[in-house]
Design an enzyme around this catalytic site. Structure first.
Site, PDB file in Angstrom:
ATOM      1  N   MET A  15      -2.066  11.176  -0.878  1.00 41.08           N
ATOM      2  CA  MET A  15      -1.820  10.371  -2.092  1.00 41.08           C
ATOM      3  C   MET A  15      -2.994   9.424  -2.380  1.00 41.08           C
ATOM      4  O   MET A  15      -3.510   9.384  -3.505  1.00 41.08           O
ATOM      5  CB  MET A  15      -0.510   9.591  -1.913  1.00 41.08           C
ATOM      6  N   LEU A  16      -3.419   8.667  -1.372  1.00 44.54           N
ATOM      7  CA  LEU A  16      -4.559   7.758  -1.575  1.00 44.54           C
ATOM      8  C   LEU A  16      -5.852   8.557  -1.734  1.00 44.54           C
ATOM      9  O   LEU A  16      -6.697   8.217  -2.574  1.00 44.54           O
ATOM     10  CB  LEU A  16      -4.679   6.783  -0.388  1.00 44.54           C
ATOM     11  N   ALA A  62      -3.875  10.363   8.001  1.00 44.84           N
ATOM     12  CA  ALA A  62      -2.946   9.805   8.992  1.00 44.84           C
ATOM     13  C   ALA A  62      -1.644  10.591   8.935  1.00 44.84           C
ATOM     14  O   ALA A  62      -1.366  11.280   7.955  1.00 44.84           O
ATOM     15  CB  ALA A  62      -2.663   8.332   8.699  1.00 44.84           C
ATOM     16  N   TYR A  63      -0.887  10.468  10.006  1.00 43.15           N
ATOM     17  CA  TYR A  63       0.503  10.940  10.002  1.00 43.15           C
ATOM     18  C   TYR A  63       1.317   9.750   9.500  1.00 43.15           C
ATOM     19  O   TYR A  63       1.507   8.766  10.211  1.00 43.15           O
ATOM     20  CB  TYR A  63       0.890  11.364  11.420  1.00 43.15           C
ATOM     21  N   THR A  64       1.750   9.836   8.224  1.00 43.71           N
ATOM     22  CA  THR A  64       2.279   8.654   7.534  1.00 43.71           C
ATOM     23  C   THR A  64       3.804   8.591   7.454  1.00 43.71           C
ATOM     24  O   THR A  64       4.351   7.660   6.876  1.00 43.71           O
ATOM     25  CB  THR A  64       1.721   8.591   6.091  1.00 43.71           C
ATOM     26  N   TYR A 127       4.703   4.127  14.365  1.00 44.74           N
ATOM     27  CA  TYR A 127       3.646   4.273  13.355  1.00 44.74           C
ATOM     28  C   TYR A 127       2.720   3.053  13.394  1.00 44.74           C
ATOM     29  O   TYR A 127       1.488   3.188  13.483  1.00 44.74           O
ATOM     30  CB  TYR A 127       4.280   4.439  11.972  1.00 44.74           C
TER      31      TYR A 127
HETATM   32  N1  LIG Z   1       1.886   5.271   2.119  1.00 52.91           N
HETATM   33  C1  LIG Z   1       1.960   3.971   2.369  1.00 52.91           C
HETATM   34  O1  LIG Z   1       2.884   3.278   1.919  1.00 52.91           O
HETATM   35  C2  LIG Z   1       0.899   3.318   3.219  1.00 52.91           C
HETATM   36  C3  LIG Z   1       0.994   1.937   3.461  1.00 52.91           C
HETATM   37  C4  LIG Z   1      -0.001   1.330   4.222  1.00 52.91           C
HETATM   38  C5  LIG Z   1      -1.053   2.075   4.722  1.00 52.91           C
HETATM   39  N2  LIG Z   1      -1.096   3.419   4.492  1.00 52.91           N
HETATM   40  C6  LIG Z   1      -2.227   4.185   5.018  1.00 52.91           C
HETATM   41  O2  LIG Z   1      -2.937   4.693   3.911  1.00 52.91           O
HETATM   42  C7  LIG Z   1      -3.519   5.950   4.236  1.00 52.91           C
HETATM   43  C8  LIG Z   1      -3.197   6.972   3.175  1.00 52.91           C
HETATM   44  O3  LIG Z   1      -1.800   7.132   3.098  1.00 52.91           O
HETATM   45  P1  LIG Z   1      -1.152   8.215   2.112  1.00 52.91           P
HETATM   46  O4  LIG Z   1       0.211   7.722   1.796  1.00 52.91           O
HETATM   47  O5  LIG Z   1      -2.112   8.552   1.022  1.00 52.91           O
HETATM   48  O6  LIG Z   1      -1.017   9.478   3.089  1.00 52.91           O
HETATM   49  P2  LIG Z   1      -0.473  10.937   2.799  1.00 52.91           P
HETATM   50  O7  LIG Z   1      -0.242  11.143   1.335  1.00 52.91           O
HETATM   51  O8  LIG Z   1       0.631  11.209   3.763  1.00 52.91           O
HETATM   52  O9  LIG Z   1      -1.724  11.857   3.183  1.00 52.91           O
HETATM   53  C9  LIG Z   1      -2.095  12.005   4.522  1.00 52.91           C
HETATM   54  C10 LIG Z   1      -3.446  12.659   4.578  1.00 52.91           C
HETATM   55  O10 LIG Z   1      -3.818  12.767   5.949  1.00 52.91           O
HETATM   56  C11 LIG Z   1      -4.192  14.111   6.204  1.00 52.91           C
HETATM   57  N3  LIG Z   1      -3.864  14.435   7.594  1.00 52.91           N
HETATM   58  C12 LIG Z   1      -2.661  14.336   8.226  1.00 52.91           C
HETATM   59  N4  LIG Z   1      -2.775  14.755   9.498  1.00 52.91           N
HETATM   60  C13 LIG Z   1      -4.081  15.122   9.676  1.00 52.91           C
HETATM   61  C14 LIG Z   1      -4.823  15.638  10.760  1.00 52.91           C
HETATM   62  N5  LIG Z   1      -4.258  15.842  11.963  1.00 52.91           N
HETATM   63  N6  LIG Z   1      -6.134  15.903  10.590  1.00 52.91           N
HETATM   64  C15 LIG Z   1      -6.728  15.692   9.387  1.00 52.91           C
HETATM   65  N7  LIG Z   1      -6.095  15.194   8.327  1.00 52.91           N
HETATM   66  C16 LIG Z   1      -4.776  14.914   8.461  1.00 52.91           C
HETATM   67  C17 LIG Z   1      -3.411  14.964   5.219  1.00 52.91           C
HETATM   68  O11 LIG Z   1      -4.087  16.200   5.055  1.00 52.91           O
HETATM   69  P3  LIG Z   1      -3.315  17.544   4.516  1.00 52.91           P
HETATM   70  O12 LIG Z   1      -2.464  17.107   3.361  1.00 52.91           O
HETATM   71  O13 LIG Z   1      -4.466  18.432   4.099  1.00 52.91           O
HETATM   72  O14 LIG Z   1      -2.511  18.066   5.667  1.00 52.91           O
HETATM   73  C18 LIG Z   1      -3.494  14.072   3.972  1.00 52.91           C
HETATM   74  O15 LIG Z   1      -4.722  14.261   3.319  1.00 52.91           O
HETATM   75  C19 LIG Z   1      -3.026   6.294   5.642  1.00 52.91           C
HETATM   76  O16 LIG Z   1      -4.041   5.969   6.585  1.00 52.91           O
HETATM   77  C20 LIG Z   1      -1.826   5.388   5.840  1.00 52.91           C
HETATM   78  O17 LIG Z   1      -1.636   5.081   7.204  1.00 52.91           O
HETATM   79  C21 LIG Z   1      -0.156   4.057   3.743  1.00 52.91           C
END
Ligand SMILES: NC(=O)c1ccc[n+]([C@@H]2O[C@H](COP(=O)([O-])OP(=O)(O)OC[C@H]3O[C@@H](n4cnc5c(N)ncnc54)[C@H](OP(=O)(O)O)[C@@H]3O)[C@@H](O)[C@H]2O)c1
Length: 281
Positions: A15-16, A62-64, A127
């Site tokens: 998403m980000l 990340a594994y989110t 997490y």
């Molecule tokens: N969502 C929130 O509310 C939130 C809040 C605070 C901080 N964050 C942080 O913000 C960042 C982005 O979050 P998001 O919500 O955009 O995440 P997301 O939509 O769940 O996307 C996760 C990304 O990580 C990749 N990924 C997962 N496992 C992987 C692995 N083993 N090796 C390589 N790539 C891997 C996925 O790749 P594929 O799709 O290609 O598998 C995807 O591109 C994360 O670091 C998260 O911890 C998120």
């Protein structure tokens, strides 16, 4: 300020990551998903980093799934902690700078005023622990890394709270939403734009970056329903009536002082919904 940089994004399919790929116009940007390199695999990470030879690496991967992490803490640790350290190690080898995206969930939620970057980490779920361990592991490998904590991310192209609320609102006359967790919703497009600015000003150390203002999930849901003109009633409830595998902090508002130090200000979270809702379609 650097003229033009080469940037490598891990997590570009998330998403980000999608927002980063959309908003980052000033530089050459290469985005990777898990199919291009699994960050748990140091050789795959190293090969991509050596191929691209970036000036900056943004680690958004990340594994989110917060509840999934609670049920499988080994997976959380291997992706979020060991994977992040693999990326930092590869960055050191090519002399790249690193921006690591972290979370408000490194805190325990017992504060009553916004968390400063100097406040101690004390995660209350797997997490948060995996991300807190990553922050420390990265800095051991790469002391100049920039660690940007954000919270309650939402945006196009991902599973997010406003989308869930509007799907529920389309089918139910009434929805219940917890009113005892307070934080700051953050729109991926705004956060991505701030990340670009941080990289272009060679930011280092911990930075807190969210949209301004704070609310409970209930307040957030009310505003979403109001702005979308949805016909549903939102009722407040409490976390103990909505038990999930991972505990969440009751209060995780992040102070903007560290962001303001870089001359960056974020708009109020309510305003961002006006841009998100039409994107959702
Ligand atoms: N969502 C929130 O509310 C939130 C809040 C605070 C901080 N964050 C942080 O913000 C960042 C982005 O979050 P998001 O919500 O955009 O995440 P997301 O939509 O769940 O996307 C996760 C990304 O990580 C990749 N990924 C997962 N496992 C992987 C692995 N083993 N090796 C390589 N790539 C891997 C996925 O790749 P594929 O799709 O290609 O598998 C995807 O591109 C994360 O670091 C998260 O911890 C998120």
């Amino acid at each position: 300020m650097i003229e033009s940089m080469k940037v490598l994004i891990f997590g570009a399919t998330g998403m980000l990551g999608k927002a980063l790929m959309r908003v980052w116009k000033q530089d050459e940007v290469i985005g990777l998903g898990s199919g291009d390199a699994d960050i748990r695999n140091p050789e795959q990470v190293q090969a991509q980093v050596e191929r691209v030879k970036p000036n900056w690496i943004v680690l958004s991967a990340a594994y989110t799934d917060v509840d999934g992490c609670e049920l499988n803490p080994q997976l959380a640790n291997s992706v979020n902690n060991f994977g992040a350290v693999n990326v930092a190690t590869a960055a050191v080898k090519v002399g790249a700078k690193l921006l690591f995206v972290s979370t408000d969930y490194v805190f325990d939620g017992t504060n009553t005023a916004p968390y400063e970057t100097s406040d101690p980490r004390n995660p209350m779920n797997s997490y948060g622990k995996s991300k807190a361990d990553a922050e420390q592991g990265i800095v051991r490998v790469l002391p100049d890394a920039c660690i940007v904590r954000t919270s309650w991310l939402f945006g196009a192209g991902g599973k997010c709270f406003p989308d869930t609320i509007l799907k529920l609102a389309a089918n139910r006359p009434q929805i219940e939403v917890v009113n005892d967790q307070r934080g700051s919703p953050t729109f991926t497009d705004d956060f991505a734009a701030a990340i670009v600015q941080l990289c272009r000003t060679s930011a280092q150390g911990i930075v807190h970056c969210t949209n301004s203002g704070d609310c409970t999930w209930y307040d957030f849901a009310c505003e979403i329903v109001k702005q979308a003109g949805a016909k549903t009633t939102v009722k407040p409830t409490t976390s103990d009536r909505f038990v999930r595998p991972a505990a969440r902090p009751q209060y995780s508002v992040l102070s903007p002082a560290s962001l303001h130090a870089y001359g960056i200000s974020m708009r109020p979270w309510q305003e961002t919904l006006r841009d998100y809702l039409p994107q959702r379609g």
